[in-house]
Design an enzyme around this catalytic site. Sequence first.
Site, PDB file in Angstrom:
ATOM      1  N   THR A  45     -24.522 -54.221 -68.075  1.00  0.00           N
ATOM      2  CA  THR A  45     -25.076 -55.049 -69.156  1.00  0.00           C
ATOM      3  C   THR A  45     -24.033 -56.046 -69.661  1.00  0.00           C
ATOM      4  OG1 THR A  45     -24.665 -53.310 -70.844  1.00  0.00           O
ATOM      5  CG2 THR A  45     -26.793 -53.316 -69.736  1.00  0.00           C
ATOM      6  N   ASP A  55     -35.839 -52.696 -67.756  1.00  0.00           N
ATOM      7  CA  ASP A  55     -34.755 -53.446 -68.397  1.00  0.00           C
ATOM      8  C   ASP A  55     -35.254 -54.787 -68.896  1.00  0.00           C
ATOM      9  OD1 ASP A  55     -32.154 -54.134 -69.209  1.00  0.00           O
ATOM     10  OD2 ASP A  55     -31.837 -55.210 -67.334  1.00  0.00           O
ATOM     11  N   HIS A  71     -31.855 -49.953 -68.306  1.00  0.00           N
ATOM     12  CA  HIS A  71     -30.520 -50.289 -67.827  1.00  0.00           C
ATOM     13  C   HIS A  71     -29.510 -49.205 -68.215  1.00  0.00           C
ATOM     14  CE1 HIS A  71     -30.059 -52.594 -71.821  1.00  0.00           C
ATOM     15  NE2 HIS A  71     -29.089 -51.708 -71.860  1.00  0.00           N
TER      16      HIS A  71
END
Length: 323
Positions: free
Chosen positions: A168, A267, A299
């Site tokens: 991320t 996600d 995620h």
Amino acid sequence: MATEKVVVKELLPLIRVYSDGSVDRLLSSPNVPPSLEDPETGVSSKDIVIADNPFLSARIFLPKSHKNSTHKLPIFVYFHGGAFCVESAFSFYVHRYLNILASEANIIAISIDFRLLPHHPLPAAYQDGWTALQWIASHAANSASATNPEPWLVNHADFTKLYVGGDTNGANIAHNLLIRAGTETLHGDLQILGGLLCCPFFWGSKPIGSEPVEEHHQSLAIKVWSFVYPDAAGGIDNPSINPCVPGAPSLATLGCSKLLVTITGKDEFRDRDILYYESVKKSGWKGEVELFDAGDEAHAFQMFKPETDLAKAMIKRLASFLV
């Protein structure tokens, strides 16, 4: 009489900042110590200092294979997730995950403890990433001249196999480092072999794909970016967060030879990451780019639920890239 603490800023559900300067990092897992030999994987880890001003530290992981071999190992420089404001290089989820990945991939992993919000807005984390890469490169150029030289790198690292990546916001850091490495030189002209971007944090002012239209301007991604980089030119369309915006540095300049982008089904960055992958392919970049769909998960699920079949499959895929 004690002064009552007053909330002066908060980004829920992540962080709360008080008038006395104290901070509640609401979603961070607890920090854990390094281990001489992890009981599950046999991986050794220790904490190291990269630089003193500004202070930058890291946790380095070494697989047990080094004990019975003179074979040099790839280096994976890892940046953790947490919206630039929670988690650390030493937190439980990151530590467990890198033990597993270092063992599976047979690599040296270096988890960078970059500076966090609220005291260190971006671009502090980006600069910490570059400092870490230059420190690693100094070992390859001339380990005797490296500041705080690390024996595990000197004795066991294959500097021709340097990878940069993260999850991320950590993948966002990695992307920005790869862009910088395309135009600036590391010590000794060390080259980055690969980038590993797991569900990278990218966004923009105009919704794409399945992103909700009416709620877009109130998305958590926009709130996070405004919190962590309030002075970013262009706001949410700054190239650091929107690498596909017109006028952004060309993705053809990415400073590595291969790139793996991973996505998951649940996600919120999925459509952005697919656009990024397709944009890299169309950019004229000379490297090899791959897209891996890890399944119908959120995620960073491989960190939180590494025992599941989908997580094991994803970790194996990441390990096959880090060779």
